[in-house]
Write a protein that holds these residues in place. Structure first.
Motif, short mmCIF file in Angstrom:
data_model
loop_
_atom_site.label_atom_id
_atom_site.label_comp_id
_atom_site.label_asym_id
_atom_site.label_seq_id
_atom_site.Cartn_x
_atom_site.Cartn_y
_atom_site.Cartn_z
N SER A 229 43.84 -16.08 55.49
CA SER A 229 42.40 -16.04 55.71
C SER A 229 41.84 -14.80 55.03
N GLY A 230 40.91 -14.99 54.10
CA GLY A 230 40.34 -13.85 53.40
C GLY A 230 39.88 -14.24 52.01
N VAL B 63 45.50 -10.99 45.21
CA VAL B 63 46.54 -11.76 45.90
C VAL B 63 47.68 -12.01 44.94
N ASP B 64 48.91 -11.89 45.42
CA ASP B 64 50.08 -12.09 44.57
C ASP B 64 50.37 -13.59 44.48
N TRP B 65 49.69 -14.24 43.54
CA TRP B 65 49.81 -15.69 43.42
C TRP B 65 51.18 -16.12 42.91
N LYS B 66 51.84 -15.28 42.12
CA LYS B 66 53.19 -15.61 41.64
C LYS B 66 54.19 -15.60 42.79
N LEU B 67 54.09 -14.60 43.64
CA LEU B 67 54.96 -14.54 44.82
C LEU B 67 54.74 -15.77 45.69
N LEU B 68 53.49 -16.12 45.90
CA LEU B 68 53.19 -17.29 46.74
C LEU B 68 53.70 -18.57 46.11
N SER B 69 53.61 -18.67 44.79
CA SER B 69 54.10 -19.86 44.12
C SER B 69 55.58 -20.08 44.37
N VAL B 70 56.36 -18.99 44.34
CA VAL B 70 57.79 -19.09 44.63
C VAL B 70 58.02 -19.52 46.07
N GLN C 292 50.69 -4.98 44.73
CA GLN C 292 50.69 -3.54 44.98
C GLN C 292 50.12 -2.84 43.75
N THR C 293 48.86 -2.47 43.83
CA THR C 293 48.13 -1.89 42.71
C THR C 293 47.42 -0.62 43.17
N GLU C 294 46.79 0.06 42.22
CA GLU C 294 46.01 1.25 42.55
C GLU C 294 44.86 0.91 43.49
N MET C 295 44.31 -0.28 43.35
CA MET C 295 43.22 -0.69 44.23
C MET C 295 43.72 -1.02 45.63
N ALA D 18 44.86 -12.88 67.39
CA ALA D 18 45.16 -14.29 67.64
C ALA D 18 46.59 -14.49 68.12
N GLY D 19 47.42 -13.45 68.06
CA GLY D 19 48.78 -13.51 68.58
C GLY D 19 49.82 -14.02 67.61
N ILE D 20 49.45 -14.24 66.34
CA ILE D 20 50.41 -14.83 65.41
C ILE D 20 51.22 -13.75 64.68
N GLN D 21 52.40 -14.13 64.24
CA GLN D 21 53.24 -13.24 63.46
C GLN D 21 52.66 -13.08 62.05
N VAL D 22 52.97 -11.94 61.43
CA VAL D 22 52.39 -11.62 60.13
C VAL D 22 53.49 -11.27 59.14
N LEU D 23 53.38 -11.83 57.94
CA LEU D 23 54.25 -11.47 56.83
C LEU D 23 53.37 -11.02 55.67
N GLY D 24 53.62 -9.82 55.18
CA GLY D 24 52.84 -9.29 54.08
C GLY D 24 53.71 -8.61 53.06
N THR D 25 53.08 -8.06 52.05
CA THR D 25 53.76 -7.21 51.09
C THR D 25 53.58 -5.75 51.53
N PRO D 26 54.46 -4.85 51.12
CA PRO D 26 54.46 -3.49 51.67
C PRO D 26 53.35 -2.58 51.11
N LEU D 27 52.12 -2.89 51.46
CA LEU D 27 51.00 -2.01 51.12
C LEU D 27 51.11 -0.72 51.93
N PRO D 28 50.65 0.40 51.39
CA PRO D 28 50.72 1.67 52.14
C PRO D 28 50.10 1.58 53.53
N GLU D 29 48.98 0.88 53.66
CA GLU D 29 48.29 0.80 54.95
C GLU D 29 49.02 -0.09 55.96
N LEU D 30 49.99 -0.87 55.50
CA LEU D 30 50.74 -1.74 56.41
C LEU D 30 52.07 -1.14 56.85
N LEU D 31 52.49 -0.08 56.21
CA LEU D 31 53.83 0.47 56.47
C LEU D 31 53.98 1.01 57.89
#
Length: 335
Positions: free
Chosen positions: A171-172, A178-185, A241-244, A259-272
């Protein structure tokens, strides 16, 4: 009470984000908010959201009688050049993205912001690091969530959600970061899962992925959004993972958690530093982690929801108002 004016930046009803959330809370606490709505209005006028929150649709907030002090709230850097049109008593810049890559055009306005802003709020640590070295009145205030809006209730399954398979949801903004290549895999390696994307296209002419198990549902009304999130098995934050994006503090993280759901992301600094989050940047490991999360038991739902509750927009707005009143008092005493 002060009057807060927000120049035309984003439509009030488009992807309900940080500005709408914060200004709504400011108005609920008694401040008068004049939100200059963005759009083409056949009949210019005022739309009242509440007695203290008015949408100025096709008209200037300056035509509406209002009490001072007058605060100009900015989120678009180029709007720093509009100060003369509002004659504000306080200028606030709320910095929400790094001026890099997709937002590189923002950087030339930063010297003027540093000169003319009385107070700067920052949504991420990297943005705060930049401004705090250059301005005396800077505060770190990350994004948040309307916990009551997103926390569990009984939601009917929306009719456009696919059925028969677990739903991996996003959602967003449907955007270049967005890492569309990662998602494609991940999508190709998981034909037994449905991947659902909700949001508006941003700097893209069309949705980038075409697979049988991918469903792009477009932008949804903010009030409908929880009914979709509550039927996601896993929520995604698959950013490059970019400068932006190093300055990105994703609102969706807090909404998924509420919402209580589990989250899977890429290791952005703000998520670490986020508790109970799952992070992978290798496409195949990302794909594998999806299956692992679906097959295992979820023991951290309560902790995730508690984290979201502690990061409600109400807490953010209250903290900001304290800084605003303090800065107003300081300015008045210096006159």
């Amino acid at each position: 009470m002060p009057t807060i004016i927000y120049p035309p930046s984003i439509p009030w009803s488009w992807m309900f984000q940080r500005p709408q959330q914060l200004l709504g809370h400011f108005s609920a606490s008694g401040q008068k908010v004049l939100y200059e709505d963005l759009g083409n209005f056949l009949q210019p006028g005022i739309r009242s959201i509440s007695p203290t929150l008015l949408l100025c649709q096709g008209i200037s907030a300056m035509t509406i009688p209002h009490p001072r002090p007058r605060i100009l709230w900015l989120t678009v850097p180029s709007h720093i050049n509009l100060i003369h049109s509002y004659s504000p008593d306080l200028v606030i810049y709320d910095a929400v993205d790094e001026p890099k890559d997709e937002f590189a055009s923002w950087l030339p306005y930063y010297p003027t912001i540093l000169e003319k802003a009385d107070l700067i709020f920052c949504s991420s640590q990297s943005i705060h690091d930049y401004f705090s070295k250059r301005h005396p009145h800077v505060h770190l205030v990350p994004n948040g969530v309307d916990y009551v809006h997103f926390s569990p209730h009984h939601f009917k399954c929306p009719i456009d959600l696919p059925s028969g398979k677990p739903i991996i949801g996003y959602s967003g903004a449907i955007a270049p970061w967005v890492d569309w290549k990662l998602l494609s895999v991940a999508i190709q390696e998981n034909p037994g899962l449905n991947f659902v994307f909700i949001g508006a296209l941003f700097q893209l002419k069309k949705f980038p992925l075409k697979y049988e198990n991918v469903f792009y549902l477009g932008l949804k009304n903010y009030h409908e959004l929880p009914s979709y999130l509550h039927h996601f098995n896993i929520g995604l934050i698959p950013f490059l993972q970019t400068e932006m994006t190093k300055g990105c503090n994703p609102i969706k993280l807090y909404e998924y958690y509420a919402a209580g759901i589990q989250v899977l992301g890429t290791p952005l600094p703000e998520l670490l530093t986020i508790p109970n989050i799952n992070l992978e940047n290798n496409p195949h490991l990302f794909s594998l982690r999806l299956r692992y999360l679906l097959e295992g038991k979820d023991f951290s739902k309560a902790e995730r929801m508690a984290y979201a509750h502690a990061n409600d927009w109400g807490e953010r707005a209250g903290r900001m108002l304290q800084a605003i009143f303090s800065r107003l008092l300081e300015k008045n005493n210096s006159v």
